[in-house]
Design a protein around this motif. Structure first.
Motif, PDB file in Angstrom:
ATOM      1  N   PHE A  77     -13.728  28.439  23.927  1.00  0.00           N
ATOM      2  CA  PHE A  77     -13.579  29.887  23.772  1.00  0.00           C
ATOM      3  C   PHE A  77     -12.208  30.288  23.211  1.00  0.00           C
ATOM      4  O   PHE A  77     -12.092  31.318  22.549  1.00  0.00           O
ATOM      5  CB  PHE A  77     -13.788  30.586  25.123  1.00  0.00           C
ATOM      6  N   ASN A 100     -19.346  35.316  16.263  1.00  0.00           N
ATOM      7  CA  ASN A 100     -19.684  35.120  17.680  1.00  0.00           C
ATOM      8  C   ASN A 100     -21.187  35.089  17.888  1.00  0.00           C
ATOM      9  O   ASN A 100     -21.940  35.829  17.225  1.00  0.00           O
ATOM     10  CB  ASN A 100     -19.103  36.244  18.531  1.00  0.00           C
ATOM     11  N   GLU A 108     -20.868  34.670  23.463  1.00  0.00           N
ATOM     12  CA  GLU A 108     -19.450  34.910  23.221  1.00  0.00           C
ATOM     13  C   GLU A 108     -19.135  36.401  23.188  1.00  0.00           C
ATOM     14  O   GLU A 108     -18.075  36.838  23.647  1.00  0.00           O
ATOM     15  CB  GLU A 108     -19.030  34.243  21.906  1.00  0.00           C
TER      16      GLU A 108
END
Length: 511
Positions: free
Chosen positions: A251, A330, A334
């Motif tokens: 991430f 994304n 996410e």
């Protein structure tokens, strides 16, 4: 059919169709209600504290502007100004700087703010030219946000406890719905003017239904944010043999290879020049080891009209990009992860959204307080009063807002977060000690008056010490006006009438 006295056949009326919730067995409802009460009582004080502090933390930027009212307002900065402020903050912090976190000006926070090793509480404000300026203390904002995030405990343990509180709150909401099969059908049914307990129970149940989507959103995101460390640990054990760094690397970009050799302060200007121009606004710059050869910088670029619209660009010391993560790439997971903090605090959509979040947050705080009040009143009605618990709960309910106001006064006077924590603890303890002798009703009255007076004193302290009528930031006046209005409301408020409170309660009325 049956015959009526007149000889006419009588038509049997069809039975009313029961809704799904009314078909829940009574035994199950009683069991869930006991669980709902037990869970709420076990976590009541902590849920109340976290909800109250979170409602106030929605306005963190506004309070930070209020505390730094004498600091220069900055609406835009150049890369040269950011570099000047960056070097100035490091020079004032001494050797051994590990991280510098730079917040660039925005519409709701017109400041150039720098945190140097934030856990050591070193914060600086700079003017539009990058020169470090006085007046950057925001001890009370730090106090209230850290109280909500980790209860001023060590971050890992405090965050974990707050996450558990979020789980308990979510469980209480779900069990509360299941324990009241008629709660949706009676969503607009209020018994006003009669029994105080029934009236408070109706407000408790109706508020729980009216704002249920908000309550679930806040408790779910709060649990997720607080339990992130545990979630990452479990994923690390399941997927990477316990290496949590590999989970975080999914991430956030991993730092470059560590090189502790001394070096000049990291130059951010060529990094600014290499950022792609996609119409976003540079929101944050996070630097690591800025005086070492292994230094690096992470730029977050916020795109308007997207909750999770933040691009990230990670640079090495030589201004080469080693990790690039545009928000447009994304996936759904996410986006959910990136937007959870914004959704939890209401930091989107401007002032109107913040006001709505504040009002709904106070409603959630009221749910926590009224749930215990209802339980205490039910015990009293059944001939098993608990006056000690009534006094302790009144001390908790009023000791916290009074403690927050006292912490604001200490912060403004001493510019110290530890002083704010000490003032909050002292007032909280004073209320608990007062509960030894004062009855609950008197303690509530004293608490309301003390809270109102302390809020007015906080506004007066700000006017005396943080700019007064010459405050450069208009937000200072808005916050002071709100504080004066809130303080006067508490001082002048009279809850209900003695007649209404004294009315008897129907013996068979459900709670």
């Amino acid at each position: 059919m049956t015959a009526t006295p007149a000889g006419k056949p009588a038509t049997k009326k069809p039975a009313k169709k029961k809704d799904l919730m009314s078909r829940i067995p009574a035994g199950f409802v009683r069991a869930v209600l006991r669980g709902h009460s037990s869970l709420g009582l076990a976590f009541a004080a902590l849920i109340y504290l976290v909800c109250l502090s979170g409602s106030i933390a929605v306005f963190a930027h506004e309070f930070q502007r209020w505390e730094s009212a004498t600091a220069p307002q900055v609406t835009a900065v150049t890369p040269d100004a950011v570099q000047t402020a960056f070097e100035g903050a490091i020079a004032r912090s001494g050797p051994g700087v590990e991280h510098v976190y730079i917040t660039l000006p925005s519409a709701d926070f017109p400041r150039l703010l720098l945190y140097v090793d934030a856990d050591k509480d070193r914060q600086f404000l700079a003017d539009a030219g990058g020169q470090i300026a006085p007046g950057g203390e925001a001890a009370w904002t730090e106090f209230i946000t850290r109280l909500h995030i980790n209860l001023h405990l060590p971050r890992t343990w405090g965050g974990f406890l707050v996450g558990l509180i979020g789980v308990a709150l979510l469980s209480s909401l779900i069990s509360g719905i299941l324990a009241h099969p008629r709660i949706f059908r009676d969503a607009f049914h209020l018994r006003l003017g009669g029994s105080k307990r029934l009236q408070e129970a109706d407000f408790h149940n109706r508020l729980g239904v009216w704002a249920l989507p908000f309550h679930i959103l806040i408790s779910l995101t709060g649990a997720f944010l607080g339990l992130t460390t545990i979630i990452v640990g479990v994923l690390g054990m399941a997927m990477f043999n316990g290496d949590v760094n590999k989970v975080y690397a999914l991430f956030i970009p991993a730092p470059p290879v560590d090189d502790p050799r001394p070096a000049p302060v990291l130059d951010l200007r060529p990094m600014f020049a290499k950022l792609p121009d996609h119409g976003g606004r540079i929101e944050y710059v996070f630097t690591e080891h800025p005086t070492e050869m292994g230094g690096a910088a992470l730029f977050n670029v916020k795109h308007p009209n997207r909750l999770a619209g933040t691009d990230s660009y990670a640079f090495r010391r030589d201004a080469t990009i080693y990790n690039e993560k545009p928000a447009a790439a994304n996936n759904l997971g996410e986006d959910i992860l990136a937007s959870s903090g914004t959704l939890h605090f209401g930091w989107f959509g401007g002032g109107i959204v913040k006001i709505v979040y504040f009002a709904l947050g106070l409603g959630l705080t009221y749910l926590a307080a009224s749930g215990v009040n209802i339980w205490l009143a039910r015990r009293r009605d059944k001939g098993r009063p608990a006056p000690g618990w009534e006094r302790a709960w009144a001390a908790t309910v009023w000791g916290q807002p009074a403690g927050f106001a006292a912490a604001a006064i200490a912060s403004l006077a001493l510019a110290s977060t530890p002083a704010a924590i000490a003032a909050w603890l002292a007032v909280s303890l004073a209320f608990l000690l007062a509960a030894i002798r004062l009855p609950a009703a008197a303690l509530s009255r004293v608490g309301r008056l003390a809270t109102g007076a302390l809020i007015l004193a906080a506004a007066a302290t700000h006017l005396a010490l943080r700019g007064g009528i010459g405050a450069a930031d208009s937000m200072a006046w808005i916050v002071n006006a709100a504080l004066v209005a809130g303080g006067l409301f508490l001082l002048l408020w009279r809850r209900g009438s003695a007649t209404a409170a004294a009315r008897p309660e129907p013996a068979t009325a459900p709670a």
